[in-house]
Enzyme design. Structure first.
Site, PDB file in Angstrom:
ATOM      1  CG  ASP A 191      -2.109   0.933   1.057  1.00 50.42           C
ATOM      2  OD1 ASP A 191      -2.992   0.949   1.922  1.00 50.42           O
ATOM      3  OD2 ASP A 191      -2.123   1.682   0.040  1.00 50.42           O
ATOM      4  N   GLY A 231       0.844   4.180   1.515  1.00 53.18           N
ATOM      5  CA  GLY A 231       1.046   5.069   2.662  1.00 53.18           C
ATOM      6  C   GLY A 231      -0.024   6.139   2.743  1.00 53.18           C
ATOM      7  N   GLY A 271     -11.585   3.974   0.201  1.00 54.54           N
ATOM      8  CA  GLY A 271     -12.611   4.720   0.930  1.00 54.54           C
ATOM      9  C   GLY A 271     -13.722   3.886   1.515  1.00 54.54           C
ATOM     10  CG  ASP A 317      -5.809  -5.263   2.347  1.00 51.37           C
ATOM     11  OD1 ASP A 317      -6.365  -4.463   1.571  1.00 51.37           O
ATOM     12  OD2 ASP A 317      -5.485  -4.958   3.529  1.00 51.37           O
ATOM     13  CB  CYS A 338     -10.779 -26.636  10.140  1.00 48.50           C
ATOM     14  SG  CYS A 338      -9.279 -25.847   9.511  1.00 48.50           S
ATOM     15  CB  CYS A 363      -5.727 -25.996   9.219  1.00 50.03           C
ATOM     16  SG  CYS A 363      -5.907 -25.561  10.954  1.00 50.03           S
ATOM     17  CB  CYS A 394      -8.301 -28.182  12.913  1.00 49.90           C
ATOM     18  SG  CYS A 394      -8.880 -26.484  13.118  1.00 49.90           S
ATOM     19  CG  HIS A 411      -8.245 -22.166  12.645  1.00 57.41           C
ATOM     20  ND1 HIS A 411      -8.754 -23.269  11.997  1.00 57.41           N
ATOM     21  CD2 HIS A 411      -9.312 -21.364  12.915  1.00 57.41           C
ATOM     22  CE1 HIS A 411     -10.072 -23.172  11.880  1.00 57.41           C
ATOM     23  NE2 HIS A 411     -10.437 -22.020  12.429  1.00 57.41           N
TER      24      HIS A 411
HETATM   25  C1  LIG Z   1      -9.973   6.760   1.565  1.00 51.86           C
HETATM   26  C2  LIG Z   1      -9.133   5.638   1.146  1.00 51.86           C
HETATM   27  C3  LIG Z   1      -8.506   4.742   0.855  1.00 51.86           C
HETATM   28  C4  LIG Z   1      -7.647   3.622   0.519  1.00 51.86           C
HETATM   29  N1  LIG Z   1      -6.331   4.118   0.204  1.00 51.86           N
HETATM   30  C5  LIG Z   1      -5.234   3.382   0.487  1.00 51.86           C
HETATM   31  N2  LIG Z   1      -4.033   3.743  -0.073  1.00 51.86           N
HETATM   32  N3  LIG Z   1      -5.278   2.339   1.310  1.00 51.86           N
HETATM   33  C6  LIG Z   1      -6.436   1.987   1.971  1.00 51.86           C
HETATM   34  C7  LIG Z   1      -6.402   1.043   3.004  1.00 51.86           C
HETATM   35  C8  LIG Z   1      -7.579   0.747   3.690  1.00 51.86           C
HETATM   36  N4  LIG Z   1      -7.851  -0.055   4.754  1.00 51.86           N
HETATM   37  C9  LIG Z   1      -9.173   0.099   5.019  1.00 51.86           C
HETATM   38  N5  LIG Z   1      -9.832  -0.513   6.029  1.00 51.86           N
HETATM   39  C10 LIG Z   1      -9.166  -1.302   7.004  1.00 51.86           C
HETATM   40  N6  LIG Z   1      -9.773   0.945   4.161  1.00 51.86           N
HETATM   41  C11 LIG Z   1      -8.799   1.383   3.331  1.00 51.86           C
HETATM   42  C12 LIG Z   1      -8.842   2.313   2.286  1.00 51.86           C
HETATM   43  C13 LIG Z   1      -7.652   2.615   1.627  1.00 51.86           C
HETATM   44 ZN   LIG Z   2      -8.115 -25.208  11.383  1.00 52.73          ZN
END
Ligand SMILES: CC#C[C@H]1NC(N)=Nc2cc3[nH]c(NC)nc3cc21
Ligand SMILES: [Zn+2]
Length: 370
Positions: free
Chosen positions: A93, A95, A216, A266, A304, A306, A309, A335
């Protein structure tokens, strides 16, 4: 450019789709969940364990690695893959979000952002060019544009100005990005405003990029608001490029995002709750500290397969977590990640066999989500 996204199949009458994204460090099957390794480690997991649970790509953070140990040090070590001994794809990401959410913001100007480190209060300035310079030093396969992140909630004018600056910054990121063995993804902004989302998508897709993210969301908004945006936002991005929903999510969020055409996710949630003893099971989340598990000598999740488990019980893991034993959080983390990655594999299989909706209904019923 060694990037190619192959859209393989849409599922029946939904927007769910499977694809394959090839990168210099290997192929990624989509839809994909990326475990978060903010400071060059997925907390408590070794690269070998991540491979064992079939993690195909992990995420790291420019903001944190720039502050400590510094991107120059990591570059000297041969880059992030070498530094952390992870030979598979990495996404970093930019930053943008972390500066706004973690750093102590001093000033935002067209040039960039001045902030104080959340670690020691030291003053820093990051511009689109600086973010790209750091990400080129780290050497991730997929890097993110430096965006201006409006807070949630934010007034319409603020969101509009912010998305327009994000587009201008994207142009500067593209100009500064000189490594052709990395894919630069643009980030759609626009808050919860449909017309502003359309404006942001129209602006960022003027640039032919290897992928685009939906920014966002997962910023404190109610779930319904996130889903409302997801009902239309993925379709504003090119069908033949991967769509990445940043910061999401839980099992429910992943199913709902996949169903709306999202390819990449993510989230720190699975690993963060694991460290506190909250564990995914096929029949919903359980809090392993609960006294009812004291003499429960069955696996965390009876369905599960894994390593955890197959070798440890709820009663033992409860004991470890209660005693703050490091092995406890290692086992719950292992897990939880296995659970999500295995769920994503089952989702990909269900899409290929045109039974995504059936699998979703069956999972929700068992998990207690219906
Ligand atoms: C406004 C905006 C925006 C996005 N811009 C960048 N660079 N990274 C992000 C990471 C995030 N993590 C979460 N939630 C945990 N929402 C996110 C949104 C962004
Ligand atoms: Zn498991």
């Amino acid at each position: 450019m060694s990037f190619e996204y192959k859209l393989k199949k849409n599922c029946c009458d939904t927007k769910a789709r499977v694809g394959e994204l090839s990168t210099p460090h290997g192929k990624i099957d989509t839809p994909i969940f990326m475990p978060v390794g903010t400071k060059a480690t997925v907390k408590s997991m070794s690269p070998e364990e991540l491979e064992e649970i079939k993690s195909q790509i992990i995420l790291s953070n420019t903001y944190h690695l720039y502050l400590r140990p510094g991107h120059e040090l990591i570059e000297e070590a041969g880059g992030l893959h070498e530094f952390m001994n992870w030979e598979h794809p990495i996404l970093t990401d930019s930053g943008g979000f972390q500066v706004f959410s973690l750093g102590d913001l001093n000033e935002i100007t067209e040039k960039g952002v001045t902030f104080q480190s959340h670690l020691d209060g030291s003053k820093h300035f990051i511009s689109p060019e600086k973010s790209i310079e750091i990400q080129m030093s780290l050497g991730a396969d997929i890097i993110m544009a430096f965006d201006e992140c409006a807070p949630y909630p934010a007034k319409r004018d603020y969101v509009k100005n912010s998305l327009e600056r994000t587009t201008r910054w994207l142009e500067r990121c593209i100009a500064a990005h000189t490594r052709d063995d990395q894919a630069l993804f643009g980030i759609m902004q626009g808050g919860m405003y449909r017309d502003l989302r359309e404006e942001s998508a129209q602006q960022i897709t003027q640039f032919d990029l290897p992928g685009y993210a939906i920014g966002g969301l997962s910023v404190g908004e109610p779930k319904e608001e996130m889903l409302e945006v997801l009902d239309y936002a993925p379709d504003l991005l090119p069908e033949d490029k991967p769509r990445y929903l940043m910061g999401v999510g839980t099992p429910f969020d992943l199913f709902e995002g996949v169903m709306r055409g999202v390819d990449m996710f993510d989230c720190v949630f699975p690993t963060r709750i694991a460290r506190n003893g909250a564990v995914f099971t096929s029949h919903g989340r359980i809090t392993i500290r609960n006294a009812k598990f004291k003499k429960d000598f069955t696996p965390l999740d009876h369905e599960c397969d894994c390593y955890v488990c197959n070798n440890y019980t709820r009663g033992y893991i409860r004991h470890l977590i209660k005693r703050n034993e490091i092995l406890g959080l290692r086992l719950t983390t292992y897990h939880n990640l296995y659970f999500l990655l295995d769920m994503m594999e089952k989702i990909r299989q269900a899409i290929k066999e045109d039974r995504f909706l059936e699998y979703r209904a069956q999972f929700y019923k068992k998990y207690g989500l219906e």
